[in-house]
Design a protein around this motif. Sequence first.
Motif, PDB file in Angstrom:
ATOM      1  N   ASP A  36       0.865  -1.186   0.000  1.00  0.00           N
ATOM      2  CA  ASP A  36       0.000   0.000   0.000  1.00  0.00           C
ATOM      3  C   ASP A  36       0.897   1.229   0.000  1.00  0.00           C
ATOM      4  O   ASP A  36       2.120   1.129  -0.044  1.00  0.00           O
ATOM      5  N   PHE A  37       0.265   2.400   0.011  1.00  0.00           N
ATOM      6  CA  PHE A  37       1.060   3.620  -0.119  1.00  0.00           C
ATOM      7  C   PHE A  37       1.509   4.149   1.239  1.00  0.00           C
ATOM      8  O   PHE A  37       2.555   4.763   1.340  1.00  0.00           O
ATOM      9  N   ARG A  38       0.705   3.909   2.273  1.00  0.00           N
ATOM     10  CA  ARG A  38       0.960   4.638   3.508  1.00  0.00           C
ATOM     11  C   ARG A  38       1.585   3.833   4.631  1.00  0.00           C
ATOM     12  O   ARG A  38       2.126   4.413   5.564  1.00  0.00           O
ATOM     13  N   SER A  39       1.502   2.511   4.583  1.00  0.00           N
ATOM     14  CA  SER A  39       2.123   1.733   5.653  1.00  0.00           C
ATOM     15  C   SER A  39       3.625   2.005   5.646  1.00  0.00           C
ATOM     16  O   SER A  39       4.220   2.168   4.573  1.00  0.00           O
ATOM     17  N   PRO A  40       4.263   2.050   6.847  1.00  0.00           N
ATOM     18  CA  PRO A  40       5.696   2.331   6.890  1.00  0.00           C
ATOM     19  C   PRO A  40       6.478   1.308   6.070  1.00  0.00           C
ATOM     20  O   PRO A  40       6.106   0.132   6.018  1.00  0.00           O
ATOM     21  N   ASN A  41       7.534   1.748   5.437  1.00  0.00           N
ATOM     22  CA  ASN A  41       8.448   0.901   4.656  1.00  0.00           C
ATOM     23  C   ASN A  41       7.823   0.256   3.425  1.00  0.00           C
ATOM     24  O   ASN A  41       8.370  -0.690   2.872  1.00  0.00           O
ATOM     25  N   SER A  42       6.654   0.722   2.998  1.00  0.00           N
ATOM     26  CA  SER A  42       6.066   0.098   1.813  1.00  0.00           C
ATOM     27  C   SER A  42       6.891   0.465   0.575  1.00  0.00           C
ATOM     28  O   SER A  42       6.887  -0.243  -0.413  1.00  0.00           O
ATOM     29  N   GLY A  43       7.583   1.615   0.657  1.00  0.00           N
ATOM     30  CA  GLY A  43       8.473   1.959  -0.444  1.00  0.00           C
ATOM     31  C   GLY A  43       7.849   2.846  -1.502  1.00  0.00           C
ATOM     32  O   GLY A  43       8.512   3.694  -2.064  1.00  0.00           O
ATOM     33  N   ILE A 193     -15.847  -1.826   4.896  1.00  0.00           N
ATOM     34  CA  ILE A 193     -14.708  -0.994   4.471  1.00  0.00           C
ATOM     35  C   ILE A 193     -13.454  -1.812   4.749  1.00  0.00           C
ATOM     36  O   ILE A 193     -13.191  -2.193   5.892  1.00  0.00           O
ATOM     37  N   ILE A 194     -12.688  -2.094   3.694  1.00  0.00           N
ATOM     38  CA  ILE A 194     -11.592  -3.060   3.842  1.00  0.00           C
ATOM     39  C   ILE A 194     -10.280  -2.478   3.319  1.00  0.00           C
ATOM     40  O   ILE A 194     -10.170  -2.140   2.132  1.00  0.00           O
ATOM     41  N   GLY A 195      -9.294  -2.350   4.207  1.00  0.00           N
ATOM     42  CA  GLY A 195      -7.946  -1.974   3.780  1.00  0.00           C
ATOM     43  C   GLY A 195      -7.823  -0.585   3.196  1.00  0.00           C
ATOM     44  O   GLY A 195      -7.136  -0.395   2.202  1.00  0.00           O
ATOM     45  N   SER A 196      -8.480   0.368   3.823  1.00  0.00           N
ATOM     46  CA  SER A 196      -8.313   1.754   3.366  1.00  0.00           C
ATOM     47  C   SER A 196      -8.124   2.669   4.561  1.00  0.00           C
ATOM     48  O   SER A 196      -8.885   2.596   5.525  1.00  0.00           O
ATOM     49  N   SER A 197      -7.120   3.544   4.455  1.00  0.00           N
ATOM     50  CA  SER A 197      -6.899   4.515   5.525  1.00  0.00           C
ATOM     51  C   SER A 197      -7.983   5.600   5.498  1.00  0.00           C
ATOM     52  O   SER A 197      -8.110   6.370   6.429  1.00  0.00           O
ATOM     53  N   LEU A 222      -5.863  -2.826   9.230  1.00  0.00           N
ATOM     54  CA  LEU A 222      -4.815  -3.069  10.231  1.00  0.00           C
ATOM     55  C   LEU A 222      -4.681  -1.915  11.214  1.00  0.00           C
ATOM     56  O   LEU A 222      -4.522  -2.118  12.407  1.00  0.00           O
ATOM     57  N   GLU A 223      -4.761  -0.688  10.688  1.00  0.00           N
ATOM     58  CA  GLU A 223      -4.604   0.479  11.563  1.00  0.00           C
ATOM     59  C   GLU A 223      -5.940   1.183  11.744  1.00  0.00           C
ATOM     60  O   GLU A 223      -6.881   0.912  11.017  1.00  0.00           O
ATOM     61  N   GLN A 224      -5.946   2.135  12.679  1.00  0.00           N
ATOM     62  CA  GLN A 224      -7.147   2.958  12.849  1.00  0.00           C
ATOM     63  C   GLN A 224      -7.446   3.709  11.559  1.00  0.00           C
ATOM     64  O   GLN A 224      -6.548   4.038  10.799  1.00  0.00           O
ATOM     65  N   THR A 225      -8.730   3.991  11.351  1.00  0.00           N
ATOM     66  CA  THR A 225      -9.107   4.825  10.204  1.00  0.00           C
ATOM     67  C   THR A 225      -9.890   6.026  10.717  1.00  0.00           C
ATOM     68  O   THR A 225     -10.310   6.055  11.881  1.00  0.00           O
ATOM     69  N   LEU A 226     -10.137   6.957   9.807  1.00  0.00           N
ATOM     70  CA  LEU A 226     -10.851   8.174  10.199  1.00  0.00           C
ATOM     71  C   LEU A 226     -12.306   7.883  10.556  1.00  0.00           C
ATOM     72  O   LEU A 226     -12.965   8.710  11.157  1.00  0.00           O
ATOM     73  N   MET A 227     -12.819   6.692  10.179  1.00  0.00           N
ATOM     74  CA  MET A 227     -14.236   6.400  10.468  1.00  0.00           C
ATOM     75  C   MET A 227     -14.443   5.388  11.595  1.00  0.00           C
ATOM     76  O   MET A 227     -15.585   4.965  11.824  1.00  0.00           O
ATOM     77  N   ASP A 232     -19.980   0.418  13.217  1.00  0.00           N
ATOM     78  CA  ASP A 232     -20.714  -0.486  14.109  1.00  0.00           C
ATOM     79  C   ASP A 232     -19.815  -1.613  14.602  1.00  0.00           C
ATOM     80  O   ASP A 232     -19.966  -2.085  15.715  1.00  0.00           O
ATOM     81  N   VAL A 233     -18.895  -2.052  13.741  1.00  0.00           N
ATOM     82  CA  VAL A 233     -17.919  -3.068  14.137  1.00  0.00           C
ATOM     83  C   VAL A 233     -16.576  -2.692  13.503  1.00  0.00           C
ATOM     84  O   VAL A 233     -16.532  -2.318  12.330  1.00  0.00           O
ATOM     85  N   VAL A 234     -15.501  -2.794  14.292  1.00  0.00           N
ATOM     86  CA  VAL A 234     -14.162  -2.485  13.769  1.00  0.00           C
ATOM     87  C   VAL A 234     -13.227  -3.655  14.064  1.00  0.00           C
ATOM     88  O   VAL A 234     -13.159  -4.123  15.207  1.00  0.00           O
ATOM     89  N   PHE A 235     -12.531  -4.131  13.043  1.00  0.00           N
ATOM     90  CA  PHE A 235     -11.478  -5.144  13.224  1.00  0.00           C
ATOM     91  C   PHE A 235     -10.157  -4.517  12.820  1.00  0.00           C
ATOM     92  O   PHE A 235     -10.026  -4.075  11.663  1.00  0.00           O
TER      93      PHE A 235
END
Length: 254
Positions: A36-43, A193-197, A222-227, A232-235
């Motif tokens: 992805d673009f934003r995860s650390p070290n993605s390059g 919503i899957i895999g979007s910051s 994987l990380e927190q998102t703005l929403m 209703d459910v967050v993984f």
Amino acid sequence: MEAVDAISKAVTLIRSARNLAAFTGAGISTASGIPDFRSPNSGLWEAADPMLVASIFGFRANPGAFFDWVRPLAKTILDAKPNPAHMALAHLERIGILKAVITQNIDMLHQRAGNQIVYELHGHFREATCTHCFRTFDGEAILQEFLRSRDIPRCDTCNSVLKPNVILFGEQLPIQALRHAQDAAKQADVLLIIGSSLEVAPASEIPLLARRHGAKIVIINLEQTLMDGDADVVFHQDAAQLLPELIRGLEQAN
Ligand code: NAD
Ligand code: ZN
């Protein structure tokens, strides 16, 4: 919320949905080897100034810099295979539950997994267009040839540079895909919503639109998102593991 409770709550929402939609970002494809673009070290964001090379202004000024930057991404995408998260969404569409996938990804993996209703907000690599005469070309063949020869792709007819049909910074989203995505968001009663910051606008407005129209929201990221606060459910888990778990939960509940 306990993990088991979160799964059963998400399964209940999905089972009761009459109009389930999914909104996906780069995180659904990391398990396929596409960073992805934003995860650390993605390059991807580190090699160059992305706002420059991956913008339409940068492309016009220096297409060579764009093609240098896009080379590893294009190679990875052309070689990539759908992962269990894509397969889970294809399964949900096949059994009639999932009505639309709205994606920010350009990697075409939802279609390769078997999803038929996919709205690509940021375009794709299936086609490339001449920047002068607007002739369109088979994007995958153009990219394969570029990877082999390293020559910037050019139009057979007028010799101008070809641009893959991906949306660069500074470009409008494709109007048809955007309209379809907005309609799907308004109609959705549950949105995965899957895999979007959710940091890239205007695409990130689609989940907000769904929320305003009453959709329940399930986030898998994987990380927190703005929403997260509105969901209703967050993984905060790997989508390639979690989505198959939700499918198993659905099957057990039936
Ligand atoms: P992003 O990079 O902003 O966010 C990706 C999110 O996914 C991150 O928050 C990360 O925590 C999460 N994530 C990473 N791996 C995950 C996993 N296995 N399971 C669950 N979550 C995971 O991505 P974005 O919001 O989609 O925006 C980046 C833009 O770049 C997009 O608009 C897209 O057009 C483009 N892009 C596309 C691809 C692709 O087509 N695969 C790849 C990189 C970037
Ligand atoms: Zn041309």
